[in-house]
Design an enzyme around this catalytic site. Sequence first.
Site, PDB file in Angstrom:
ATOM      1  CB  SER A   1      44.871  38.154  31.644  1.00 61.17           C
ATOM      2  OG  SER A   1      43.792  38.632  30.856  1.00 61.17           O
ATOM      3  CB  SER A   2      40.367  34.787  33.332  1.00 59.83           C
ATOM      4  OG  SER A   2      39.365  33.863  32.685  1.00 59.83           O
ATOM      5  CG  ASN A   3      40.268  38.932  28.792  1.00 60.15           C
ATOM      6  OD1 ASN A   3      40.730  39.174  27.709  1.00 60.15           O
ATOM      7  ND2 ASN A   3      40.666  39.399  30.176  1.00 60.15           N
TER       8      ASN A   3
ATOM      9  CB  CYS B   1      33.974  45.330  35.289  1.00 57.92           C
ATOM     10  SG  CYS B   1      33.028  45.566  33.733  1.00 57.92           S
TER      11      CYS B   1
ATOM     12  CB  THR C   1      32.436  38.538  33.334  1.00 63.82           C
ATOM     13  OG1 THR C   1      33.835  38.795  34.008  1.00 63.82           O
ATOM     14  CG2 THR C   1      31.490  39.080  34.347  1.00 63.82           C
TER      15      THR C   1
ATOM     16  CD  GLU D   1      34.608  37.939  37.246  1.00 64.19           C
ATOM     17  OE1 GLU D   1      35.415  38.002  36.269  1.00 64.19           O
ATOM     18  OE2 GLU D   1      33.351  37.540  36.705  1.00 64.19           O
TER      19      GLU D   1
ATOM     20  CB  CYS E   1      31.603  40.680  30.087  1.00 62.03           C
ATOM     21  SG  CYS E   1      33.305  40.633  29.142  1.00 62.03           S
TER      22      CYS E   1
ATOM     23  CB  CYS F   1      36.670  45.630  27.881  1.00 59.65           C
ATOM     24  SG  CYS F   1      37.367  45.532  29.495  1.00 59.65           S
TER      25      CYS F   1
ATOM     26  CG  HIS G   1      40.015  41.345  38.573  1.00 64.46           C
ATOM     27  ND1 HIS G   1      41.070  42.295  38.788  1.00 64.46           N
ATOM     28  CD2 HIS G   1      40.056  41.036  37.088  1.00 64.46           C
ATOM     29  CE1 HIS G   1      41.773  42.392  37.899  1.00 64.46           C
ATOM     30  NE2 HIS G   1      41.393  41.822  36.727  1.00 64.46           N
TER      31      HIS G   1
HETATM   32  O1  0CM Z   1      39.325  38.552  34.621  1.00 61.59           O
HETATM   33  P1  0CM Z   1      40.403  38.611  33.965  1.00 61.59           P
HETATM   34  O2  0CM Z   1      41.766  37.974  34.552  1.00 61.59           O
HETATM   35  O3  0CM Z   1      40.142  38.211  32.358  1.00 61.59           O
HETATM   36  O4  0CM Z   1      40.928  40.114  33.979  1.00 61.59           O
HETATM   37  P2  0CM Z   1      41.883  40.989  33.083  1.00 61.59           P
HETATM   38  O5  0CM Z   1      42.311  42.139  34.118  1.00 61.59           O
HETATM   39  O6  0CM Z   1      42.827  40.542  32.247  1.00 61.59           O
HETATM   40  O7  0CM Z   1      40.646  41.682  32.194  1.00 61.59           O
HETATM   41  C1  0CM Z   1      39.778  42.744  32.565  1.00 61.59           C
HETATM   42  C2  0CM Z   1      38.755  42.548  33.412  1.00 61.59           C
HETATM   43  C3  0CM Z   1      38.011  42.098  34.337  1.00 61.59           C
HETATM   44  C4  0CM Z   1      37.292  41.702  35.363  1.00 61.59           C
HETATM   45 FE1  SF4 Z   2      36.136  44.111  30.754  1.00 56.78          FE
HETATM   46 FE2  SF4 Z   2      34.258  42.188  30.643  1.00 56.78          FE
HETATM   47 FE3  SF4 Z   2      36.074  42.229  32.659  1.00 56.78          FE
HETATM   48 FE4  SF4 Z   2      33.990  43.975  32.458  1.00 56.78          FE
HETATM   49  S1  SF4 Z   2      33.707  41.934  32.878  1.00 56.78           S
HETATM   50  S2  SF4 Z   2      36.298  44.506  32.873  1.00 56.78           S
HETATM   51  S3  SF4 Z   2      33.816  44.368  30.334  1.00 56.78           S
HETATM   52  S4  SF4 Z   2      36.455  42.020  30.602  1.00 56.78           S
END
Ligand code: 0CM
Ligand code: SF4
Length: 331
Positions: A246-248, A119, A188, A149, A218, A35, A97
């Site tokens: 990685s949360s997302n 971010c 996010t 985060e 996000c 992203c 984060h």
């Molecule tokens: O927050 P998350 O664990 O998803 O982090 P990530 O490093 O896998 O992804 C990008 C981000 C942010 C903030």
């Molecule tokens: Fe990526 Fe969303 Fe995390 Fe920003 S908040 S780093 S756009 S995943």
Amino acid sequence: MNAPLNTPPEPSGPEPSGSGKPCLTLMIAAPRGFCAGVDRAIEIVERAIERYGAPVYVRHEIVHNRYVVDSLKAQGAIFVKELDDVPDEAPVVFSAHGVPKSVPAEAERRNMLYVDATCPLVSKVHRQAERQIEKGQHILFIGHAGHPEVIGTMGQVPEGQITLVETVEDVATLELPQTDNLSYLTQTTLSVDDTEEVITALTERFPQIVGPKAEDICYATSNRQSAVKIIAPASDLVLVVGAPNSSNSLRLVEVSERLGTPAKLIQRAADIDPAWLDGVGTLGLTAGASAPEMLVREVVAKLAEWRNVSEETVTAAEEKMVFKLPRQLTE
Ligand code: 0CM
Ligand code: SF4
């Protein structure tokens, strides 16, 4: 830009028919992978190394991906858990984060050179938290305990003025210092559907609660979930390239499973057990926001060793977001 990290190698062509391998239809989700916040965070580390010279320290994994971290280590980054692990005179970058207010405050106290790679969409939530506290509100923060985060956002406001809510079940048992002036915010990278349920439960219990105009999840998180919602029902199995912290990425596995399609989180192609492909005619493939495209292509190449693969990309949204770098690295 970080071309070496996110530039795919030449795609390997499909196996000639008659190769004797079973066929596999690969449904690749778009958007997937990096992203704008991840692109920016990685570029910040690379530019900091260029500008200040190696080593540049990074507090926490810049993004949650081992391949990215190892690539930056090879360029001269040193990853540490806490600011205490950084010498006073060394430059330090804070991860995408976000960090509690105490971290830059400590860096300033020690006269350190720091660059904040938080971010901008996380920083926006930090500012919302500050504004809600100025209005005398108690904040209910929807997120996952222990995630950096969450630690960073909760650390934007004085202790006792923000309460973490993880699930719908939590809402019923919340004990708050006051309930007249309440607001909520979210991490996010949450599940869009779960978060909606938690917000509904909060609004039912506290009808006076106020929240941001648009949710804090996000665009990248929500677009990647939308794409999985399209590919999962058409797939026998979904692979998500991403890290266990990685949360997302974890949310993408859940989205698929909730639609009834089993899903596996993999960090590299080598994690794939060929037995997973037994009986799989259509395989969904996606990647979390911190996973480089190179790792997706590595997975495709590995699958092509076992199957006669035909690729199809399914696009849920177009992304054009780009975030500016901090001025200290561009001037
Ligand atoms: O927050 P998350 O664990 O998803 O982090 P990530 O490093 O896998 O992804 C990008 C981000 C942010 C903030
Ligand atoms: Fe990526 Fe969303 Fe995390 Fe920003 S908040 S780093 S756009 S995943």
